[in-house]
Enzyme design. Structure first.
Site, PDB file in Angstrom:
ATOM      1  N   GLU A  41     -22.706  44.489  -1.089  1.00  0.00           N
ATOM      2  CA  GLU A  41     -23.358  43.632  -0.103  1.00  0.00           C
ATOM      3  C   GLU A  41     -24.878  43.760  -0.173  1.00  0.00           C
ATOM      4  OE1 GLU A  41     -22.108  41.263   1.519  1.00  0.00           O
ATOM      5  OE2 GLU A  41     -20.006  41.681   1.072  1.00  0.00           O
ATOM      6  N   TYR A 124     -25.688  41.761   9.476  1.00  0.00           N
ATOM      7  CA  TYR A 124     -24.841  41.168   8.443  1.00  0.00           C
ATOM      8  C   TYR A 124     -24.090  42.253   7.661  1.00  0.00           C
ATOM      9  CZ  TYR A 124     -23.243  39.571   4.038  1.00  0.00           C
ATOM     10  OH  TYR A 124     -22.419  39.359   2.967  1.00  0.00           O
ATOM     11  N   ASP A 142     -24.350  34.992   7.180  1.00  0.00           N
ATOM     12  CA  ASP A 142     -25.377  34.937   6.134  1.00  0.00           C
ATOM     13  C   ASP A 142     -25.705  33.469   5.888  1.00  0.00           C
ATOM     14  OD1 ASP A 142     -23.237  33.943   4.723  1.00  0.00           O
ATOM     15  OD2 ASP A 142     -23.492  35.258   2.982  1.00  0.00           O
TER      16      ASP A 142
END
Ligand code: SF4
Length: 359
Positions: A41, A124, A142
């Site tokens: 990520e 996020y 996102d």
């Protein structure tokens, strides 16, 4: 713009079942390990999947556990990140790994409050790791998710406002709360935004949400989501110096709070504004021995034209924490900026050309 619970459930089931059928086989989808998902990520922010895959493998080969990352030298972390850009992500990941090892015995925390207290972990990333690794009903938003929701609900506000953020997060929370698999729902939303509901030319005929999508009904896909106008392009010209002395070249480490902080680069000078490039190049302090290929480099809204020169070094060579004389092979082992890599390549090409022509 509130939807009924039944509708939310229906949409969540449609998109999740679509995702199960079409998801791309990506290396970080083969694991539920929080550390690996966190790495992926962090790398995927602002960077495309195809670019990330080899970096992800190399990074995990070198740092297979959170403990190994926490114990690493920052220069090794930056070297493996070199070329991915946005180096603060790598530094934060390194700091974050240390914090998780010290405070939580190496286990990524299982609640949002603690997760968001880790350096570099924002709402996020916390949502992604908690939902994908632990299956918790934690939302994430996102750019892909914003685009899907803005089009699906026909959301016309500019997306960087407080109320837009509230809308996206509350919708994401509602959807993930209705999902049987929070992990699949969150990944499905991102996958839809990355594949079918793309910025240009969304492929609505294949979309699992097409029957209720407002943008499709009103033909407004191209104007949604609404964004601030882009910053105008800024053009820069730099000269860089490959100083040579006895088969060694000079590299300098970028200082704190400058571009590519902590990475190694060739010394450079910037053309002042309001000076013509020709006059500036002519008046540079050293008479160039050889010019290498001009390089183009982009950093956010900056377009940089770079003129690299090779120059013999006349003075004494000095090494220090921010300046090193190295061989080309040693330079390749240092965490170089992407621009320095390009210049080094141009230098090596020129060197091999010179050797050929001298043979
Ligand atoms: S129908 Fe088209 S615009 Fe609407 S969510 Fe699907 S891909 Fe996006």
């Amino acid at each position: 713009m509130r939807a009924s619970k039944a509708n939310v459930k229906k949409w969540v089931e449609k998109i999740t079942s679509w995702y199960r059928d079409v998801q791309r086989p990506l290396p970080w989808r083969e694991t539920k390990d929080a550390y690996r998902i966190w790495i992926s990520e962090s790398m995927l922010q602002q960077t495309q999947v195809v670019t990330v895959i080899p970096y992800y493998h190399r990074f995990l080969d070198k740092f297979p556990t959170i403990e190994s990352l926490a114990a690493a030298e920052e220069s090794d972390v930056l070297r493996l990140w070199s070329g991915l850009g946005y180096y603060s992500r790598a530094r934060n990941l390194h700091r974050g790994a240390k914090a998780v090892v010290e405070k939580w015995k190496g286990e990524f925390p299982r609640d949002r409050k603690h997760a968001e207290s880790i350096p570099g972990v924002g709402p996020y990333t916390a949502g992604a790791v908690l939902s994908i690794a632990y299956g918790l009903p934690e939302p994430l938003v996102d750019g892909n998710v914003q685009r899907v929701f803005a089009r699906f609900f026909g959301f016309k506000e500019e997306i960087h406002t407080r109320s837009a953020s509230d809308f996206f997060w509350s919708t994401a929370r509602e959807w993930v709360g209705s999902a049987r698999s929070p992990s699949e729902l969150n990944q499905a939303l991102m996958e839809l935004g990355a594949t079918l509901c793309s910025k240009a030319q969304p492929r609505c005929t294949l979309c699992p949400l097409k029957s209720d999508c407002i943008a499709l009904k009103t033909g407004t896909q191209a104007s949604l989501p609404r964004r601030k106008p882009r910053r105008p392009v800024r053009r820069l010209s730099w000269a860089t110096w490959v100083h040579e002395s006895d088969h060694r070249i000079l590299l300098q480490r970028n200082a704190e709070n400058t571009w590519w902080e902590g990475l190694w680069d060739f010394p450079r000078s910037e053309k002042p504004e309001n000076v013509e490039p020709e006059a500036w190049l002519r008046d540079l302090p050293h008479a160039p021995l050889a010019a290498l290929d001009t390089q183009k480099h982009t950093v956010t809204h900056h377009r940089i034209e770079v003129f690299p020169y090779v120059l013999p070094w006349k003075g004494k060579r000095r090494n220090g924490p921010h300046q090193q004389w190295v061989t080309v092979e040693e330079a390749k082992q240092l965490p170089l900026s992407a621009l320095a890599k390009k210049i080094l390549l141009a230098y090596c090409r020129a060197q091999s050309g010179t050797r050929r022509s001298n043979a």
